[in-house]
Design an enzyme around this catalytic site. Structure first.
Site, PDB file in Angstrom:
ATOM      1  N   ARG A  91       0.833  -1.215   0.000  1.00  0.00           N
ATOM      2  CA  ARG A  91       0.000   0.000   0.000  1.00  0.00           C
ATOM      3  C   ARG A  91       0.857   1.250   0.000  1.00  0.00           C
ATOM      4  O   ARG A  91       1.885   1.296   0.662  1.00  0.00           O
ATOM      5  CB  ARG A  91      -0.862   0.059   1.272  1.00  0.00           C
ATOM      6  CG  ARG A  91      -1.886  -1.020   1.406  1.00  0.00           C
ATOM      7  CD  ARG A  91      -2.503  -0.922   2.802  1.00  0.00           C
ATOM      8  NE  ARG A  91      -3.138  -2.145   3.173  1.00  0.00           N
ATOM      9  CZ  ARG A  91      -4.430  -2.409   3.001  1.00  0.00           C
ATOM     10  NH1 ARG A  91      -5.227  -1.511   2.463  1.00  0.00           N
ATOM     11  NH2 ARG A  91      -4.923  -3.561   3.372  1.00  0.00           N
ATOM     12  N   ARG A 574     -12.249  52.907   0.121  1.00  0.00           N
ATOM     13  CA  ARG A 574     -11.931  53.335  -1.250  1.00  0.00           C
ATOM     14  C   ARG A 574     -12.911  54.439  -1.621  1.00  0.00           C
ATOM     15  O   ARG A 574     -14.066  54.168  -1.914  1.00  0.00           O
ATOM     16  CB  ARG A 574     -12.078  52.161  -2.213  1.00  0.00           C
ATOM     17  CG  ARG A 574     -11.053  51.046  -2.012  1.00  0.00           C
ATOM     18  CD  ARG A 574     -11.372  49.903  -2.951  1.00  0.00           C
ATOM     19  NE  ARG A 574     -10.259  48.992  -3.140  1.00  0.00           N
ATOM     20  CZ  ARG A 574     -10.182  47.765  -2.617  1.00  0.00           C
ATOM     21  NH1 ARG A 574     -11.148  47.314  -1.832  1.00  0.00           N
ATOM     22  NH2 ARG A 574      -9.160  46.982  -2.869  1.00  0.00           N
ATOM     23  N   ARG A 629      -8.658  56.369   1.825  1.00  0.00           N
ATOM     24  CA  ARG A 629      -7.735  56.535   0.713  1.00  0.00           C
ATOM     25  C   ARG A 629      -8.271  57.578  -0.257  1.00  0.00           C
ATOM     26  O   ARG A 629      -9.443  57.542  -0.654  1.00  0.00           O
ATOM     27  CB  ARG A 629      -7.554  55.209  -0.014  1.00  0.00           C
ATOM     28  CG  ARG A 629      -6.611  55.343  -1.180  1.00  0.00           C
ATOM     29  CD  ARG A 629      -6.376  54.041  -1.860  1.00  0.00           C
ATOM     30  NE  ARG A 629      -7.535  53.631  -2.637  1.00  0.00           N
ATOM     31  CZ  ARG A 629      -7.609  52.457  -3.253  1.00  0.00           C
ATOM     32  NH1 ARG A 629      -6.639  51.577  -3.122  1.00  0.00           N
ATOM     33  NH2 ARG A 629      -8.668  52.150  -3.953  1.00  0.00           N
ATOM     34  N   GLU A 761       2.466  50.181  -3.023  1.00  0.00           N
ATOM     35  CA  GLU A 761       1.904  49.239  -3.990  1.00  0.00           C
ATOM     36  C   GLU A 761       2.640  49.269  -5.326  1.00  0.00           C
ATOM     37  O   GLU A 761       2.177  48.740  -6.314  1.00  0.00           O
ATOM     38  CB  GLU A 761       0.395  49.463  -4.161  1.00  0.00           C
ATOM     39  CG  GLU A 761      -0.011  50.905  -4.371  1.00  0.00           C
ATOM     40  CD  GLU A 761      -1.523  51.111  -4.387  1.00  0.00           C
ATOM     41  OE1 GLU A 761      -2.284  50.142  -4.494  1.00  0.00           O
ATOM     42  OE2 GLU A 761      -1.934  52.280  -4.306  1.00  0.00           O
ATOM     43  N   GLY A 782      -0.450  47.766  -0.531  1.00  0.00           N
ATOM     44  CA  GLY A 782      -1.533  47.420  -1.460  1.00  0.00           C
ATOM     45  C   GLY A 782      -1.027  46.243  -2.279  1.00  0.00           C
ATOM     46  O   GLY A 782      -0.470  46.403  -3.367  1.00  0.00           O
ATOM     47  N   THR A 783      -1.211  45.056  -1.735  1.00  0.00           N
ATOM     48  CA  THR A 783      -0.581  43.883  -2.353  1.00  0.00           C
ATOM     49  C   THR A 783      -1.266  43.470  -3.655  1.00  0.00           C
ATOM     50  O   THR A 783      -0.709  42.677  -4.408  1.00  0.00           O
ATOM     51  CB  THR A 783      -0.555  42.705  -1.364  1.00  0.00           C
ATOM     52  OG1 THR A 783      -1.840  42.592  -0.767  1.00  0.00           O
ATOM     53  CG2 THR A 783       0.503  42.919  -0.299  1.00  0.00           C
ATOM     54  N   ASN A 784      -2.457  44.023  -3.931  1.00  0.00           N
ATOM     55  CA  ASN A 784      -3.069  43.726  -5.239  1.00  0.00           C
ATOM     56  C   ASN A 784      -2.240  44.384  -6.342  1.00  0.00           C
ATOM     57  O   ASN A 784      -1.800  43.736  -7.292  1.00  0.00           O
ATOM     58  CB  ASN A 784      -4.497  44.266  -5.319  1.00  0.00           C
ATOM     59  CG  ASN A 784      -5.390  43.727  -4.224  1.00  0.00           C
ATOM     60  OD1 ASN A 784      -5.152  42.645  -3.717  1.00  0.00           O
ATOM     61  ND2 ASN A 784      -6.405  44.491  -3.853  1.00  0.00           N
ATOM     62  N   ASP A 785      -2.032  45.703  -6.186  1.00  0.00           N
ATOM     63  CA  ASP A 785      -1.232  46.396  -7.198  1.00  0.00           C
ATOM     64  C   ASP A 785       0.223  45.980  -7.123  1.00  0.00           C
ATOM     65  O   ASP A 785       0.899  45.894  -8.149  1.00  0.00           O
ATOM     66  CB  ASP A 785      -1.353  47.921  -7.017  1.00  0.00           C
ATOM     67  CG  ASP A 785      -2.549  48.466  -7.785  1.00  0.00           C
ATOM     68  OD1 ASP A 785      -2.657  48.141  -8.982  1.00  0.00           O
ATOM     69  OD2 ASP A 785      -3.366  49.185  -7.189  1.00  0.00           O
ATOM     70  N   TYR A 868      -0.999  45.375  11.343  1.00  0.00           N
ATOM     71  CA  TYR A 868      -2.377  44.933  11.126  1.00  0.00           C
ATOM     72  C   TYR A 868      -2.572  44.397   9.714  1.00  0.00           C
ATOM     73  O   TYR A 868      -1.770  44.674   8.814  1.00  0.00           O
ATOM     74  CB  TYR A 868      -3.377  46.065  11.398  1.00  0.00           C
ATOM     75  CG  TYR A 868      -3.335  47.198  10.402  1.00  0.00           C
ATOM     76  CD1 TYR A 868      -4.074  47.146   9.212  1.00  0.00           C
ATOM     77  CD2 TYR A 868      -2.563  48.334  10.630  1.00  0.00           C
ATOM     78  CE1 TYR A 868      -4.026  48.168   8.289  1.00  0.00           C
ATOM     79  CE2 TYR A 868      -2.513  49.368   9.718  1.00  0.00           C
ATOM     80  CZ  TYR A 868      -3.244  49.279   8.544  1.00  0.00           C
ATOM     81  OH  TYR A 868      -3.198  50.292   7.622  1.00  0.00           O
TER      82      TYR A 868
HETATM   83  C1  PEP Z   1      -4.170  47.145  -3.581  1.00  0.00           C
HETATM   84  O1  PEP Z   1      -3.680  47.518  -4.640  1.00  0.00           O
HETATM   85  O2  PEP Z   1      -3.777  46.150  -2.957  1.00  0.00           O
HETATM   86  C2  PEP Z   1      -5.285  47.890  -2.987  1.00  0.00           C
HETATM   87  C3  PEP Z   1      -5.750  47.563  -1.803  1.00  0.00           C
HETATM   88  O3  PEP Z   1      -5.856  48.850  -3.740  1.00  0.00           O
HETATM   89  P1  PEP Z   1      -6.892  48.552  -4.926  1.00  0.00           P
HETATM   90  O4  PEP Z   1      -7.243  47.104  -4.864  1.00  0.00           O
HETATM   91  O5  PEP Z   1      -8.055  49.437  -4.681  1.00  0.00           O
HETATM   92  O6  PEP Z   1      -6.080  48.918  -6.116  1.00  0.00           O
HETATM   93 MG    MG Z   2      -4.125  49.490  -5.344  1.00  0.00          MG
END
Ligand code: PEP
Ligand code: MG
Length: 895
Positions: A91, A574, A629, A761, A782-785, A868
């Site tokens: 097995r 936002r 923001r 960001e 801003g970890t998305n950008d 945070y």
């Molecule tokens: C980001 O960029 O992580 C962010 C929080 O801003 P937005 O998503 O509004 O660009």
């Molecule tokens: Mg952003």
């Protein structure tokens, strides 16, 4: 030289890396003196060596031979013996459980001679030939990878010739004939006869298990469960115990607590006269453990005593596989059992209450993902519901979707955006991709421990299994209920994984009790054991975490919910969301304004609107910090679409009904058109290009704070500038904000505290964080950008275009937009934080991208010492829990 084989007496449950989970636990049970058939484990290292070199390590064969010899000695039987043969199972067993994803070969050691020995020893020729034909079949299908249908076809033909329908109606002679036919299939399909030498059988079976690590379904499963691809599997070779020796034998699976609800009390399925996988395959319907008690009280009592002992020893709910051979109980496997999210919370709190585990351990026994699952909605119980049947509640949740009857269709329709319920008689590991694609799974056979149930629970998919009343016909793609109702492919049904109910049509859904608890609508009391368990865990988590948890919220309503869910402030409001709907016109006016006066007039229109928004927001978050923001997106997002407007203007011109405003607007839209708007005029650049815009916003914020203060409340605004790449940009805007503060002070005589900070960001912002910190009171990543700009991946496009290929090719394990890419984006977070704090040791640093609510990313932010995380209100409880778990993990790591 490496050693590749360990006897069960040599290992322990600590050795999962080397021996795999199953091997480590078999060793643990062996050393506890629990009845385990003897055997040995071939290490994961041997598998890794095989996968790397395409050949087993040179010394492995001799080591296996030595261990087989020892096993033969211990059992007083030898492999292939014509009088009293030893049989072994082979097995797989990786470090992390991958149920049914890899291979198993049973009854190794049978050949044309030893089958007679087995028949003689057991006095049961039928049993001996049944075992042999199973070996030949399994060997052909899994070791030699031959077409399984050839074997099933041979079986069907022999049953037809004998005029029987069930396998159990075939006698010893039939099975002997079947074995011959299976052997002929092997010779014809593989070009070589079925190996009579048991050692060759064993060697080939071991290699087949190694190879199965890279089987498609195993690869897919690991990707989903985020199991590393380079671990390899161990192989366990164990003396066989036979559950199929007649009515005093059988096989079973059991849990020391209910894996669906977490309720105390043993739970399990038993199948008399059955071997191994038969129980979980759902081929015949199983008996409960209570029915086993009536059948064989001695074994039942012994089983319960062992289960009690195992639970105390592992200090957790265990799942167990056992076999009874002629009234003698053998344990074949145990491990800490998989469970639903609800069960995880209840079991953790029950074990905490009875003193088995500590608060820290209770926190480690649950996850943020499980909490998120508990926040799924449930079906409404009022109103008309067309109940079709009731099956077993295998994995909770409420799923509504279109009926599909095979995995390929499930995948296809799900990819086209449909919610589907995968309906099967029973599932097998090849259905995994269909189960992943489906929102719910329904089977007509098998118990709560069937493949469908186990896998669905692991994935958090809603599942109802064993709905025997349904006649499922996958050929005509339809099922029929006892009263003749037919559900065809494409019909909508609703399944309730918590009650096992199956309804025709779409049943409306309501919020989960856990959400109702967070909303303050349900009290944590004895009427609600799950809610009480969640409450208890969250209380512990809040006391243990270091990081604060804030919410991303733009409206007072969202802010109020976020607070109820435990947010300790707003980490991102936002403001662009305040410029939508009717207010969009103001932005148009702003864009069309050609003079300072005209622009100023628009600011005068906007100021009171914005101020009123912020007053509401501060009121909802009374006393807590609120990060607002300044306007971020490119202006074109507020303007009509270029093509639509061009057509409108062209038509108007052609019909002589030209409207000046539209024509003017078209010019502006054309002017503002950008090829790459995400890299264009947005964020701080907008504030600099349109002087006064950010000043107006800052003034609205500060005046709103002043109003709240005048009313006796308190407001803690934190003004945040987006998309800064250079400290000079921030300095420029800070001057406008200082001007706004001056204006606000002129109007209101109250004292106002406010912070001015920036988002980090862009890679340049992270790389020059030391300078930017000179002008910033706080940073928020801003970890998305930052992910978008670090990878150069358009966040709006890539996930739906080539990402699936990247994931399939293993270039990405998970989308970096979902879980922070530690090595790249994470490195920038580290540089930004460390350099910012080198300039300002007390710089407040947070994160407000989507990653703020992702469990794995929260652990990373804890490691980096952020103050945070901020996430959507519904993720706030998940972040609270994970922040605490992350802190404990960090303490453990540094202890
Ligand atoms: C980001 O960029 O992580 C962010 C929080 O801003 P937005 O998503 O509004 O660009
Ligand atoms: Mg952003």
């Amino acid at each position: 030289m490496s050693r590749y084989v360990y006897d069960f007496t040599e290992g322990s449950m600590e050795d999962k890396d080397l021996l795999g989970g199953k091997g480590a636990n078999l060793a643990e049970m062996t050393n506890l003196g629990i009845p385990v058939p003897p055997g040995f484990t071939i290490t994961t290292e041997a598998c890794r060596a095989y996968l790397a070199d395409g050949a087993v390590p040179e010394s492995l064969e001799a080591e296996i031979d030595d261990h087989v010899a020892a096993l033969e000695k211990a059992m007083g039987r030898s492999l292939g013996d014509a009088v009293d043969p030893l049989l072994v199972s082979v097995r797989s067993g990786a470090k992390f459980s991958m149920p049914g994803m890899m291979e198993t070969v049973l009854n190794i050691g049978l050949n044309d001679d030893s089958v007679e020995g087995l028949a003689f020893q057991t006095g049961n020729p039928r049993f001996a030939w049944d075992s042999y034909r199973r070996l030949v079949q399994m060997f052909g299908k899994t070791v030699l990878a031959l077409d399984g249908e050839h074997f099933e076809g041979a079986m069907d033909r022999i049953k037809e010739a004998r005029g029987v329908t069930a396998d159990v109606d075939l006698d010893a002679g039939d099975l002997r004939e079947l074995t011959r036919r299976f052997q002929a299939i092997i010779e014809a399909d593989s070009g070589a006869p079925f190996p009579q030498d048991p050692r060759e059988q064993l060697r080939e079976a071991v290699v087949a298990v190694f190879r199965s690590w890279n089987a498609d379904r195993a690869v897919l499963y690991r990707r989903r469960e985020r199991i590393p691809t380079d671990l390899g599997t161990a192989v366990n070779v164990q003396a066989m115990a036979f559950g199929n020796r007649g009515s005093t034998s059988g096989s079973g699976v059991a849990f020391t607590r209910d894996p669906a609800t977490g309720q105390q009390g043993v739970y399990g399925d038993y199948l008399p006269n059955a071997q191994g996988e038969d129980v979980v395959a759902g081929i015949r319907n199983t008996l409960s453990l209570h029915e086993l008690e009536e059948l064989d009280k001695t074994s039942y009592d012994e089983l319960l005593a062992i289960m009690d002992r195992l639970e105390k020893h592992y200090r957790d709910m265990c799942d167990i596989e056992f076999t009874i051979e002629d009234g003698r109980l053998w344990m074949l496997q145990t491990r800490v059992g998989k469970r639903t999210a609800a069960a995880a919370f209840r079991i953790a709190v029950d074990l905490l209450d009875d003193g088995t585990i500590s608060e820290e351990e209770a926190l480690q026994r649950v996850t943020g993902d499980q909490l998120a699952q508990l926040m799924f909605p449930h079906f409404e119980t009022t109103g008309e519901r067309a109940l079709l049947a009731t099956g077993m509640s295998a994995s909770p949740g409420a799923a509504v979707g279109r009926a599909v009857f095979d995995s390929e269709t499930a995948v296809r329709r799900a990819e086209a955006g449909e919610a589907v319920i995968l309906i099967r008689r029973e599932t097998n590991p090849d259905d995994l991709h269909g189960m992943v694609a489906a929102t719910g799974i329904l089977t007509s056979r098998g118990g709560k421990t069937s493949h469908a149930a186990v896998v669905a629970r692991g994935m958090g998919r809603t599942c109802v299994c064993g709905a025997e009343a349904l006649d499922v016909d996958t050929k005509t793609r339809c099922f029929t209920t006892p009263n003749g109702t037919k559900i065809f492919e494409g019909d909508v049904i609703s399944i309730d994984g918590s009650t096992g109910e199956i309804f025709a049509g779409e049943v409306p859904v309501t919020a989960s009790p856990v959400v109702q608890y967070f909303e303050g609508e349900i009290e944590p009391d004895e009427d609600h054991p799950l809610v009480s368990a969640v409450h208890r865990i969250m209380t512990i988590a809040d006391a243990r975490r270091r990081m604060r948890v804030r919410a991303n919220a733009d409206t007072a309503e969202d802010a109020a919910r976020a607070r109820r869910f435990g947010a300790e402030g707003i980490g991102l409001c936002r403001t662009e969301h305040m410029f939508l709907g009717e207010r969009r016109e103001h932005v148009e006016h702003l864009i069309l304004a050609e003079t300072d006066e005209a622009r100023h007039a628009v600011f005068e229109e906007l100021l009171p609107l914005q101020r009123a928004d912020f007053v509401e927001l501060f009121r909802a978050m009374e006393g807590l910090p609120v990060t607002i923001r300044l306007l971020d997106p490119p202006l074109h997002e507020f303007l009509p679409d270029l093509t639509d407007l061009s057509v409108k203007v062209a038509l108007a011109k052609a019909t002589g009904h030209e409207i000046d405003k539209d024509t003017q607007l078209l010019v502006a839209v054309q002017q503002h058109h950008e090829q790459n708007p995400m890299l264009g005029l947005r964020g701080v650049r907008l504030g600099i290009a349109i002087p006064g815009l950010f000043e107006m916003q800052a003034q609205a914020i500060l005046e709103a704070a002043a109003i709240i203060t005048e009313q006796g409340g308190s407001a803690h605004p934190e003004i945040m500038v987006p998309l800064v790449g250079a400290v000079e940009e921030l300095r420029n805007i800070k001057e406008e904000i200082a001007e706004a503060a001056h204006e606000a002070r002129l109007k209101h005589s109250v004292h106002l505290d406010h912070l001015v900070g920036t988002m980090i960001e862009l890679p340049r912002a992270a790389l020059t964080a030391g300078e930017i910190a000179q002008a910033a009171d706080f940073f928020s990543f801003g970890t998305n950008d930052l992910t978008q700009t670090t990878w150069g991946f358009s966040r709006d496009d890539v996930e739906s275009s080539f990402f699936s290929q990247y994931l399939d090719a293993g270039i990405l394990g998970v989308s970096p937009f979902e879980t922070i890419d530690r090595d790249g984006v994470g490195r920038l977070v580290r540089i930004g934080t460390d350099e910012g704090r080198r300039t300002k040791p007390n710089l407040k640093v947070g994160v407000c991208g989507e990653h703020g609510g992702d469990p794995e990313s929260v652990h990373f932010f804890e490691e980096r010492g952020l103050d945070y995380v901020s996430c959507s209100p519904f993720r706030v409880p998940v972040a609270r829990l994970e922040a605490a778990r992350a802190r404990l993990e960090r303490e453990d790591a540094t202890a």
